[in-house]
Design a protein around this motif. Structure first.
Motif, PDB file in Angstrom:
ATOM      1  N   PRO A 108      38.895  32.511  43.407  1.00 36.84           N
ATOM      2  CA  PRO A 108      38.807  31.073  43.672  1.00 36.84           C
ATOM      3  C   PRO A 108      37.389  30.710  44.097  1.00 36.84           C
ATOM      4  O   PRO A 108      36.663  31.540  44.661  1.00 36.84           O
ATOM      5  CB  PRO A 108      39.822  30.852  44.801  1.00 36.84           C
ATOM      6  CG  PRO A 108      40.012  32.196  45.427  1.00 36.84           C
ATOM      7  CD  PRO A 108      39.840  33.195  44.320  1.00 36.84           C
ATOM      8  N   LEU A 109      36.995  29.483  43.816  1.00 38.04           N
ATOM      9  CA  LEU A 109      35.620  29.051  43.990  1.00 38.04           C
ATOM     10  C   LEU A 109      35.555  27.862  44.947  1.00 38.04           C
ATOM     11  O   LEU A 109      36.392  26.964  44.885  1.00 38.04           O
ATOM     12  CB  LEU A 109      35.042  28.666  42.635  1.00 38.04           C
ATOM     13  CG  LEU A 109      33.573  28.256  42.558  1.00 38.04           C
ATOM     14  CD1 LEU A 109      32.666  29.422  42.903  1.00 38.04           C
ATOM     15  CD2 LEU A 109      33.266  27.744  41.147  1.00 38.04           C
ATOM     16  N   ALA A 110      34.552  27.855  45.822  1.00 32.91           N
ATOM     17  CA  ALA A 110      34.299  26.721  46.707  1.00 32.91           C
ATOM     18  C   ALA A 110      32.851  26.282  46.528  1.00 32.91           C
ATOM     19  O   ALA A 110      31.935  27.104  46.613  1.00 32.91           O
ATOM     20  CB  ALA A 110      34.561  27.092  48.166  1.00 32.91           C
TER      21      ALA A 110
ATOM     22  N   VAL B 174      31.693  31.375  47.139  1.00 35.89           N
ATOM     23  CA  VAL B 174      31.134  30.104  47.611  1.00 35.89           C
ATOM     24  C   VAL B 174      29.705  29.910  47.127  1.00 35.89           C
ATOM     25  O   VAL B 174      28.919  30.857  47.067  1.00 35.89           O
ATOM     26  CB  VAL B 174      31.193  29.999  49.151  1.00 35.89           C
ATOM     27  CG1 VAL B 174      32.610  30.171  49.657  1.00 35.89           C
ATOM     28  CG2 VAL B 174      30.274  30.999  49.817  1.00 35.89           C
ATOM     29  N   ILE B 175      29.390  28.679  46.763  1.00 36.89           N
ATOM     30  CA  ILE B 175      28.043  28.289  46.367  1.00 36.89           C
ATOM     31  C   ILE B 175      27.738  26.957  47.032  1.00 36.89           C
ATOM     32  O   ILE B 175      28.526  26.012  46.933  1.00 36.89           O
ATOM     33  CB  ILE B 175      27.909  28.153  44.833  1.00 36.89           C
ATOM     34  CG1 ILE B 175      28.296  29.462  44.140  1.00 36.89           C
ATOM     35  CG2 ILE B 175      26.483  27.754  44.461  1.00 36.89           C
ATOM     36  CD1 ILE B 175      28.311  29.366  42.621  1.00 36.89           C
ATOM     37  N   ASP B 176      26.592  26.878  47.693  1.00 38.15           N
ATOM     38  CA  ASP B 176      26.236  25.661  48.411  1.00 38.15           C
ATOM     39  C   ASP B 176      24.999  25.028  47.782  1.00 38.15           C
ATOM     40  O   ASP B 176      24.057  25.721  47.379  1.00 38.15           O
ATOM     41  CB  ASP B 176      25.954  25.998  49.880  1.00 38.15           C
ATOM     42  CG  ASP B 176      25.980  24.763  50.763  1.00 38.15           C
ATOM     43  OD1 ASP B 176      26.491  23.720  50.319  1.00 38.15           O
ATOM     44  OD2 ASP B 176      25.497  24.858  51.909  1.00 38.15           O
TER      45      ASP B 176
ATOM     46  N   ALA C  85      32.707  25.134  56.902  1.00 38.25           N
ATOM     47  CA  ALA C  85      33.887  25.081  56.035  1.00 38.25           C
ATOM     48  C   ALA C  85      33.789  26.066  54.877  1.00 38.25           C
ATOM     49  O   ALA C  85      34.745  26.779  54.572  1.00 38.25           O
ATOM     50  CB  ALA C  85      34.089  23.659  55.509  1.00 38.25           C
ATOM     51  N   ILE C  86      32.631  26.128  54.226  1.00 38.01           N
ATOM     52  CA  ILE C  86      32.548  27.022  53.074  1.00 38.01           C
ATOM     53  C   ILE C  86      32.505  28.487  53.523  1.00 38.01           C
ATOM     54  O   ILE C  86      33.000  29.370  52.814  1.00 38.01           O
ATOM     55  CB  ILE C  86      31.372  26.675  52.140  1.00 38.01           C
ATOM     56  CG1 ILE C  86      30.030  26.837  52.829  1.00 38.01           C
ATOM     57  CG2 ILE C  86      31.536  25.285  51.556  1.00 38.01           C
ATOM     58  CD1 ILE C  86      28.855  26.682  51.880  1.00 38.01           C
TER      59      ILE C  86
END
Length: 298
Positions: free
Chosen positions: A55-57, A35-37, A24-25
């Motif tokens: 935008p950030l996820a 993106v940051i996980d 998803a990310i």
């Protein structure tokens, strides 16, 4: 239940381990999200205090340091109350037996299980995360989804289906081989060749006289119409699959005349139809960079 909303500037992605958070990310990254996980929960606040310009996820699950359901719910509530933000809490759900099967295939240890006790760990995690599922803005059940299906669904729900596929149309010379990374390739060496017209030989497909010569071929209109119709038919299918980029190659012998004419026209038509398109002419770029014109039949 998913609800309609404006395209978010921040997506919190969570759900049971093995439900597809990484997919998803990555899908969000392909459509322009930073993106940051697995960022420690204590660092989320300082991160959001800054501005990335994109935008950030954030991928959040039980493996995050200092994770707690209450902390994620509190974070989501604060973000929803901030008028500067349009956040979404995305929960990836999955049936317990499917999660067990996925862990059996990968042979990874579940983060909440004792050694070898995957089913107990999965049951504990589903119970722990149930308040997040109830509070989510969007829930996607990944039980029967392939990786491609999940990627496409995430992108549709988080972007409203907009801006998910960018196109590159490239001309090239077959004498120098196919460029790397082409998805679709079309050979236009059957069209009228300007190389055999002395006044056109040293020009390129960007110039009107060359374009007129190539398009005067009696086969051009039917060929180009069918090619354009096929490409415009295929693009929505690639978009639905979750593709972020598609590269179309058009080749002729020398890559300076016929392929350039077709690539230029195709790029213009696709852009007019609303697609994001970039155009590259490999052999013309090579001449510009080296200062030496490519020689030989084109």
């Amino acid at each position: 239940m998913a609800v309609e909303a404006a395209t978010p500037d921040l997506v919190l992605v969570t759900g049971p381990s093995g439900a597809g958070r990484t997919t998803a990310i990555r899908a969000l990254e392909d459509v322009g999200f930073e993106v940051i996980d697995n960022l420690p929960m204590s660092l989320v606040g300082p991160l959001l205090a800054g501005e990335t310009g994109r935008p950030l996820a954030l991928g959040i699950d039980v493996r995050n340091r200092d994770f707690s359901t209450d902390a994620v719910l509190s974070l989501a509530d604060r973000l929803r109350a901030d008028p500067r933000r349009t956040p979404r809490l995305l929960f990836l759900d999955c049936g317990a037996q499917t999660l067990v099967a996925r862990y059996s295939e990968t042979r990874r240890r579940h983060p909440l299980s004792n050694v070898g006790d995957v089913e107990t760990g999965i049951a504990r995690e589903i119970d722990l995360l149930s308040p997040l599922r109830d509070a989510a803005d969007d829930v996607i059940d990944t039980t029967g989804l392939t990786v491609h299906d999940l990627k496409a669904q995430v992108q549709r729900q988080m972007t409203g289906g907009r801006g998910m596929l960018s196109l590159s149309v490239q001309s090239f010379s077959y004498k120098r081989g196919l460029p790397r990374g082409l998805d679709l390739v079309f050979d236009v060496r059957f069209l009228n060749n300007p190389h055999w017209v002395s006044d056109l030989r040293d020009l390129t497909g960007r110039e009107e006289a060359v374009a007129n010569h190539v398009t005067s071929d009696p086969r051009f209109d039917e060929f180009y119409g069918r090619l354009r119709d096929m490409i415009t038919f295929l693009l929505p299918a690639y978009k639905d699959e979750g593709r972020a980029h598609l590269t179309i190659g058009v080749g002729c012998t020398g890559g300076r005349h016929r392929s350039v004419v077709v690539a230029e026209r195709m790029s213009a038509d696709l852009a007019e139809a609303g697609w994001r398109v970039s155009t590259r002419h490999r052999e013309l770029d090579r001449v510009t960079q080296t200062g030496a014109p490519a020689r030989g039949q084109v």
